[in-house]
Design a protein around this motif. Structure first.
Motif, PDB file in Angstrom:
ATOM      1  N   UNK A  80       0.823  -1.203   0.000  1.00 30.77           N
ATOM      2  CA  UNK A  80       0.000   0.000   0.000  1.00 30.77           C
ATOM      3  C   UNK A  80       0.864   1.263   0.000  1.00 30.77           C
ATOM      4  N   UNK A  81       1.943   1.252   0.777  1.00 35.47           N
ATOM      5  CA  UNK A  81       2.841   2.412   0.823  1.00 35.47           C
ATOM      6  C   UNK A  81       3.455   2.649  -0.553  1.00 35.47           C
ATOM      7  N   UNK A  82       3.909   1.583  -1.192  1.00 38.16           N
ATOM      8  CA  UNK A  82       4.470   1.711  -2.551  1.00 38.16           C
ATOM      9  C   UNK A  82       3.406   2.216  -3.511  1.00 38.16           C
ATOM     10  N   UNK A  83       2.172   1.699  -3.387  1.00 35.02           N
ATOM     11  CA  UNK A  83       1.092   2.138  -4.265  1.00 35.02           C
ATOM     12  C   UNK A  83       0.812   3.627  -4.097  1.00 35.02           C
ATOM     13  N   UNK A  84       0.872   4.125  -2.859  1.00 34.93           N
ATOM     14  CA  UNK A  84       0.676   5.554  -2.631  1.00 34.93           C
ATOM     15  C   UNK A  84       1.734   6.381  -3.332  1.00 34.93           C
ATOM     16  N   UNK A  85       2.977   5.931  -3.268  1.00 36.63           N
ATOM     17  CA  UNK A  85       4.066   6.623  -3.967  1.00 36.63           C
ATOM     18  C   UNK A  85       3.840   6.579  -5.476  1.00 36.63           C
ATOM     19  N   UNK A  86       3.514   5.414  -6.015  1.00 39.95           N
ATOM     20  CA  UNK A  86       3.353   5.272  -7.461  1.00 39.95           C
ATOM     21  C   UNK A  86       2.181   6.090  -7.994  1.00 39.95           C
ATOM     22  N   UNK A  92       7.686  19.756 -11.825  1.00 42.41           N
ATOM     23  CA  UNK A  92       8.444  20.936 -11.401  1.00 42.41           C
ATOM     24  C   UNK A  92       7.906  21.581 -10.121  1.00 42.41           C
ATOM     25  N   UNK A  93       7.057  20.869  -9.401  1.00 42.45           N
ATOM     26  CA  UNK A  93       6.595  21.359  -8.106  1.00 42.45           C
ATOM     27  C   UNK A  93       7.776  21.460  -7.138  1.00 42.45           C
ATOM     28  N   UNK A  94       7.919  22.560  -6.413  1.00 45.21           N
ATOM     29  CA  UNK A  94       9.024  22.667  -5.455  1.00 45.21           C
ATOM     30  C   UNK A  94       8.982  21.530  -4.434  1.00 45.21           C
ATOM     31  N   UNK A  95      10.140  21.009  -4.129  1.00 45.52           N
ATOM     32  CA  UNK A  95      10.293  19.913  -3.180  1.00 45.52           C
ATOM     33  C   UNK A  95       9.411  18.719  -3.562  1.00 45.52           C
ATOM     34  N   UNK A  96       9.500  18.326  -4.805  1.00 45.16           N
ATOM     35  CA  UNK A  96       8.686  17.230  -5.319  1.00 45.16           C
ATOM     36  C   UNK A  96       8.975  15.927  -4.574  1.00 45.16           C
ATOM     37  N   UNK A  97      10.218  15.744  -4.113  1.00 49.38           N
ATOM     38  CA  UNK A  97      10.554  14.550  -3.342  1.00 49.38           C
ATOM     39  C   UNK A  97       9.665  14.450  -2.100  1.00 49.38           C
ATOM     40  N   UNK A  98       9.523  15.562  -1.382  1.00 45.84           N
ATOM     41  CA  UNK A  98       8.708  15.554  -0.160  1.00 45.84           C
ATOM     42  C   UNK A  98       7.251  15.260  -0.478  1.00 45.84           C
ATOM     43  N   UNK A  99       6.769  15.737  -1.615  1.00 51.50           N
ATOM     44  CA  UNK A  99       5.386  15.470  -2.021  1.00 51.50           C
ATOM     45  C   UNK A  99       5.171  13.985  -2.270  1.00 51.50           C
ATOM     46  N   UNK A 100       6.106  13.351  -2.964  1.00 46.14           N
ATOM     47  CA  UNK A 100       6.000  11.924  -3.261  1.00 46.14           C
ATOM     48  C   UNK A 100       6.092  11.093  -1.980  1.00 46.14           C
ATOM     49  N   UNK A 101       7.034  11.449  -1.123  1.00 47.70           N
ATOM     50  CA  UNK A 101       7.199  10.734   0.144  1.00 47.70           C
ATOM     51  C   UNK A 101       5.971  10.932   1.030  1.00 47.70           C
ATOM     52  N   UNK A 102       5.425  12.146   1.055  1.00 58.10           N
ATOM     53  CA  UNK A 102       4.247  12.425   1.865  1.00 58.10           C
ATOM     54  C   UNK A 102       3.036  11.640   1.412  1.00 58.10           C
ATOM     55  N   UNK A 103       2.884  11.466   0.092  1.00 55.69           N
ATOM     56  CA  UNK A 103       1.756  10.690  -0.426  1.00 55.69           C
ATOM     57  C   UNK A 103       1.855   9.238   0.021  1.00 55.69           C
ATOM     58  N   UNK A 104       3.062   8.680   0.007  1.00 53.86           N
ATOM     59  CA  UNK A 104       3.258   7.304   0.472  1.00 53.86           C
ATOM     60  C   UNK A 104       2.960   7.187   1.962  1.00 53.86           C
ATOM     61  N   UNK A 105       3.386   8.175   2.734  1.00 54.92           N
ATOM     62  CA  UNK A 105       3.144   8.156   4.184  1.00 54.92           C
ATOM     63  C   UNK A 105       1.649   8.255   4.485  1.00 54.92           C
ATOM     64  N   UNK A 106       0.954   9.142   3.778  1.00 56.69           N
ATOM     65  CA  UNK A 106      -0.498   9.272   3.998  1.00 56.69           C
ATOM     66  C   UNK A 106      -1.215   7.972   3.661  1.00 56.69           C
ATOM     67  N   UNK A 107      -0.814   7.332   2.564  1.00 59.97           N
ATOM     68  CA  UNK A 107      -1.442   6.060   2.189  1.00 59.97           C
ATOM     69  C   UNK A 107      -1.223   5.021   3.284  1.00 59.97           C
ATOM     70  N   UNK A 108      -0.020   4.992   3.857  1.00 62.62           N
ATOM     71  CA  UNK A 108       0.241   4.054   4.936  1.00 62.62           C
ATOM     72  C   UNK A 108      -0.640   4.310   6.144  1.00 62.62           C
TER      73      UNK A 108
END
Length: 230
Positions: free
Chosen positions: A87-93, A102-118
């Protein structure tokens, strides 16, 4: 497979690096956000334009962050931890598929989506465990209180799920068809399908917990959707 860091600039070495070399560089404490953004913007653009192999590359680059999320949440997840990892991987994907590169701090956005899914799946499974068994174990069986298609039709007529969500639930969760087929049929990505199924599962769980005791067992059916992951 190499990434031309010289073309990206932003403090990166002026040479081509393998993904594992680049990941090690980004994990260094002193690496600036502008450097991380340059790399992840490139990865997002490539993954969206050429999913194979760049989606896999991006997932590998995020692997340490995803592992950290799973480790932090493992104590809150009442069933198989492999499901939590999926599920965590699915949230990231899903976020990788939809994000603006080109969203600022795109890494944090991707990581945050995975964390929220978890967090979401932990809450959902804990609710399901509480409704199914006093001991906290999760029952996974076909409902005794009515055929799933009939219950689903009633939920759709009540406005609990949309016709498209009902179609997906019927196709994927009840008939055990794969998500890729559903995505092609509806002109959606697999991760958009996963998001729709997540929403429908939560809405159906809330709806079914208010039904009569005879139909209450249906709740567990909507949590079986994790059998196939995108």
């Amino acid at each position: 497979m190499l990434l031309d860091c010289a073309a990206l600039g932003c403090g990166l070495p002026a040479k081509a690096l393998r993904p594992d070399e680049l990941r090690a560089l980004l994990l260094r404490r002193g690496t600036a956000w502008i450097t991380k953004d340059a790399v992840w913007a490139e990865l997002v653009e490539r993954a969206q334009a050429i999913p194979d192999p760049w989606t896999t590359v991006a997932a590998g680059m995020m692997r340490p962050g995803l592992r950290h999320i799973v480790t932090a949440l493992r104590g809150r997840f009442p069933v198989d931890h492999v499901d939590l990892e999926s599920e965590v991987v699915a949230g990231f994907l899903q976020e990788l598929d939809l994000a603006e590169a080109r969203t600022p701090r795109i890494y944090a956005q991707l990581h945050g989506a995975a964390r929220r899914r978890g967090h979401e799946v932990c809450r959902r499974e804990l609710r399901s465990a509480g409704r199914s068994e006093p001991t906290g174990t999760v029952r996974r069986h076909r409902p005794a209180g009515g055929h799933p298609d009939i219950v689903l039709a009633e939920a759709m007529r009540s406005g609990v799920v949309t016709p498209q969500q009902a179609d997906l639930v019927s196709h994927v969760l009840i008939d055990d068809n794969d998500r890729s087929t559903a995505a092609r049929r509806l002109g959606m990505s697999r991760y958009q399908v996963a998001a729709q199924l997540d929403t429908a599962a939560d809405q159906l769980a809330e709806y079914l917990c208010h039904r009569t005791a005879a139909a209450g067992g249906v709740v567990s059916a909507w949590h079986e959707y994790g059998e196939e992951r995108p």
